[in-house]
Design an enzyme around this catalytic site. Structure first.
Site, short mmCIF file in Angstrom:
data_model
loop_
_atom_site.label_atom_id
_atom_site.label_comp_id
_atom_site.label_asym_id
_atom_site.label_seq_id
_atom_site.Cartn_x
_atom_site.Cartn_y
_atom_site.Cartn_z
N ALA A 1 -3.53 1.08 12.60
CA ALA A 1 -4.96 1.07 12.30
C ALA A 1 -5.69 -0.09 12.96
O ALA A 1 -6.92 -0.08 13.03
CB ALA A 1 -5.19 1.02 10.80
N TRP A 9 6.93 -0.74 -7.96
CA TRP A 9 8.06 -1.35 -7.25
C TRP A 9 9.25 -1.53 -8.19
O TRP A 9 10.39 -1.25 -7.82
CB TRP A 9 7.64 -2.71 -6.66
CG TRP A 9 8.71 -3.35 -5.81
CD1 TRP A 9 8.90 -3.21 -4.47
CD2 TRP A 9 9.75 -4.22 -6.27
NE1 TRP A 9 9.99 -3.94 -4.06
CE2 TRP A 9 10.54 -4.58 -5.14
CE3 TRP A 9 10.09 -4.76 -7.51
CZ2 TRP A 9 11.63 -5.43 -5.23
CZ3 TRP A 9 11.19 -5.60 -7.61
CH2 TRP A 9 11.95 -5.93 -6.46
N PHE A 13 -3.36 -0.73 7.19
CA PHE A 13 -3.97 -2.05 7.02
C PHE A 13 -5.07 -2.01 5.96
O PHE A 13 -5.03 -1.22 5.04
CB PHE A 13 -4.46 -2.60 8.36
CG PHE A 13 -3.32 -2.95 9.30
CD1 PHE A 13 -2.30 -3.81 8.90
CD2 PHE A 13 -3.26 -2.39 10.57
CE1 PHE A 13 -1.25 -4.12 9.76
CE2 PHE A 13 -2.21 -2.70 11.43
CZ PHE A 13 -1.21 -3.57 11.02
N ARG A 64 2.38 8.09 7.18
CA ARG A 64 2.67 7.91 8.60
C ARG A 64 4.15 7.61 8.81
O ARG A 64 4.84 7.13 7.90
CB ARG A 64 1.85 6.75 9.18
CG ARG A 64 0.36 7.01 9.22
CD ARG A 64 -0.39 5.77 9.61
NE ARG A 64 -0.15 4.70 8.64
CZ ARG A 64 -0.27 3.40 8.92
NH1 ARG A 64 -0.62 3.01 10.11
NH2 ARG A 64 -0.05 2.50 7.98
N PHE A 87 3.45 -8.44 -9.12
CA PHE A 87 4.65 -9.20 -8.80
C PHE A 87 5.10 -9.93 -10.07
O PHE A 87 4.27 -10.26 -10.93
CB PHE A 87 4.38 -10.22 -7.68
CG PHE A 87 4.32 -9.63 -6.30
CD1 PHE A 87 5.30 -9.93 -5.36
CD2 PHE A 87 3.29 -8.78 -5.94
CE1 PHE A 87 5.24 -9.38 -4.08
CE2 PHE A 87 3.22 -8.23 -4.66
CZ PHE A 87 4.20 -8.54 -3.73
N LYS A 105 6.93 -7.00 10.06
CA LYS A 105 6.56 -6.23 8.88
C LYS A 105 7.73 -5.49 8.25
O LYS A 105 7.78 -5.28 7.04
CB LYS A 105 5.46 -5.23 9.27
CG LYS A 105 4.88 -4.45 8.10
CD LYS A 105 3.72 -3.58 8.59
CE LYS A 105 3.12 -2.77 7.44
NZ LYS A 105 4.03 -1.74 6.95
N THR A 150 4.02 1.51 -0.87
CA THR A 150 4.74 1.52 -2.14
C THR A 150 3.87 2.08 -3.25
O THR A 150 4.31 2.91 -4.06
CB THR A 150 5.21 0.10 -2.49
OG1 THR A 150 6.05 -0.39 -1.45
CG2 THR A 150 5.95 0.06 -3.82
N LYS A 205 0.82 -1.22 0.00
CA LYS A 205 0.00 0.00 0.00
C LYS A 205 0.86 1.27 0.00
O LYS A 205 0.60 2.19 -0.77
CB LYS A 205 -0.93 -0.05 1.22
CG LYS A 205 -1.93 1.07 1.29
CD LYS A 205 -2.99 0.81 2.34
CE LYS A 205 -2.44 0.82 3.76
NZ LYS A 205 -1.91 -0.44 4.25
#
Length: 557
Positions: A274, A411, A302, A95, A383, A106, A74, A72
């Site tokens: 969140a 990405w 999230f 954030r 991906f 994470k 990214t 998210k």
């Protein structure tokens, strides 16, 4: 293409001096406080000088997170770079990462691949010291509370009803439940206590929702720390703590300015989770982004059932924000996980598992469109293992609902991989919308909880424990019944059971505890087994982080 890790990509970036970034935004140098060459704090008083308007606001959210990853942040960064590449004036608002996830499972929260904000190591570690200031203010209040009890307890605080916890910005399960004040009369009053992670502290929420120092002090003063023997709330103001707390937070209140790998300006400020808090960057940073850029791109933590719900029902309501467009991030791998695909087969083509997992995405889309009445575009975060058949299946199911889909390759390609998404976001932002909240504030606490459960989670309703019912009665009698609701819930499922993936049906949400965050201005409802102090995994990310003798950090991701 040669593989390079996120940190290697970030360290190879040729960053611009941060004054170049602030001057490109036409921020006068007098409002810029340098933290080295590549970080700066922007004086919040700048907001009073800027036009009192909101330009286009884009929220990036996602499906329920999975071990396969969604990307998210990214996508948020890559979308902003994509908007800039097609000629738009854009500012990002994100954030700050917490050290808990950085050293836990994470990892960091500065994006990934060629869609990152830099300096990545600084942002993911101590940054400008905001979290340390928040922890210090939180723990000062805790110390003043216990000191008041030690020296006579004139406020008649019931030591069995102290609700203010200490905090530390680290995953440390050993501190979840403790006994302190041991060692005799001179060392305090023995009592049960606990620690929260700093991002769960109400001080974090207060900082993220405050407009200026006077508002900050008022919010800090309203924080409920305990109840007296008559059942009345005792606040930080009663302890005369808000002035000193605000003194610790005066610099942390100023948004932090950094840049993406491609030089797009980015405010990184505040960092509540969140799943246990309201999950959004500061109102101040978002307002600056909205006024300095024609497009402001922000994200909420999230999945959309948590971060987006709280962004829309709490932050937008309290700050008067009106979103123009929502981007829903999904991955083929994540949806296959929601469909029951074994983790070791996620890289293989499995249209059957993907089909079974798609209801998770489709339900989030329906919420954004039918509950909040906002336009939505799906970003498939690609991906290399994704097949054309898999991405086309997602596209076709979304288009059946009339929802546009863009393939995001940020990405791998940075802003160039976000241009298709950027074009669709611009188009949606130009369409009028009828933004609505999921519930009105004049409903009872139970009715608001039920609205969130039924409309957003698609549950059959809420179950209140005996303790929660008593708390709701007390909070209503004390005048807190009209506040919005911040639900603390697992991020992995629409339900309060993390094992129920996809779009579960025929379940109820169990609320076991309801408490007031009077300074932040909302009620917190704890569901399921949610904890406000996470623990480290079997193999924490910290084991792979190191630093060379020349100070170069390795292993961050």
């Amino acid at each position: 293409m040669e593989y390079r890790s996120d940190i290697e990509i970030a360290q190879a970036c040729q960053k611009q001096p941060i004054l170049n970034i602030s001057r490109a935004l036409q921020i006068p140098d007098d409002y810029v406080e340098l933290y080295g060459n590549y970080k700066a704090k922007i004086d919040y008083r700048l907001l009073k000088k800027l036009p009192q308007k909101q330009n286009h606001l884009v929220l990036v959210t996602a499906i329920n997170p999975t071990p396969a990853g969604e990307g998210k942040t990214t996508t948020t960064i890559g979308l902003a770079d994509g908007l800039r590449r097609i000629g738009k004036n854009v500012v990002v608002a994100l954030r700050e990462p917490s050290l808990g996830p950085v050293f836990g499972v994470k990892g960091g929260a500065a994006g990934g691949g060629y869609a990152q904000v830099v300096p990545m190591e600084d942002i993911n570690l101590h940054f400008t010291g905001d979290f340390h200031a928040i922890g210090a203010a939180n723990n000062l209040l805790a110390a003043m509370l216990d000191n008041h009890i030690q020296h006579g307890n004139k406020l008649d605080i019931d030591v069995r009803r102290i609700v203010w916890h200490r905090c530390v910005d680290m995953n440390d399960r050993q501190l979840r439940f403790i006994v302190d004040g041991l060692g005799g009369k001179a060392n305090g009053t023995p009592r049960e206590d606990s620690f929260d992670i700093t991002v769960a502290s109400e001080v974090m929420a207060v900082l993220c929702l405050a407009r200026d120092i006077p508002d900050l002090k008022q919010r800090l003063g309203r924080i409920v720390v305990a109840y007296n023997h008559a059942g009345e709330p005792v606040t930080a103001h009663d302890l005369k703590a808000e002035g000193a707390m605000a003194a610790l937070l005066k610099d942390a209140l100023k948004p932090n300015l950094v840049q993406t790998l491609e030089g797009t300006p980015c405010f990184v400020h505040g960092g509540p989770f969140a799943n246990i808090a309201h999950g959004c960057n500061s109102v101040m940073a978002t307002n600056m982004a909205c006024r300095l850029g024609d497009y402001a791109v922000t994200e909420a933590g999230f999945g959309a059932d948590l971060g987006a719900e709280k962004f829309l029902d709490i932050k937008c309501r309290l700050a008067g924000l009106h979103p123009d467009c929502v981007v829903m991030v999904a991955t083929v791998r994540g949806l296959k996980h929601h469909g029951g695909c074994p983790k070791d087969e996620l890289q293989q083509e499995h249209l059957d598992y993907l089909e079974k997992g798609l209801p998770n995405l489709l339900q989030h889309i329906a919420n954004i469109r039918d509950v909040y009445h906002l336009p939505c575009v799906v970003a498939i975060n690609r991906f290399v293992t994704d097949t054309k058949a898999e991405t086309e299946l997602i596209r076709s199911r979304c288009e059946e609902l009339g929802v546009e889909v863009a393939l995001s390759e940020v990405w791998e390609k940075g802003g160039a991989g976000g241009e298709e998404l950027a074009e669709k976001v611009v188009r949606l932002c130009d369409e009028p919308n009828d933004f609505q909240y999921a519930y009105p504030l004049d409903e009872s606490i139970e009715e608001k909880l039920n609205d969130i459960a039924v409309k957003v989670y698609h549950a059959d309703g809420v179950e209140l424990t005996k303790a929660a019912r008593k708390q709701i009665r007390e909070l209503t009698d004390l005048g807190y019944g009209s506040l919005p609701i911040c639900v603390a819930k697992t991020q992995y499922s629409f339900s309060d059971d993390p094992s129920l993936l996809g779009a579960p049906k025929d379940f109820r949400i169990t609320v076991r505890n309801v408490r007031v965050s009077a300074g932040a201005g909302f009620l917190v409802a704890l569901t399921g087994d949610i904890m406000t102090m996470p623990g480290l995994p079997t193999v924490p990310a910290a084991e792979n982080i190191d630093v060379d003798e020349d100070g170069t950090i390795h292993g961050l991701f």
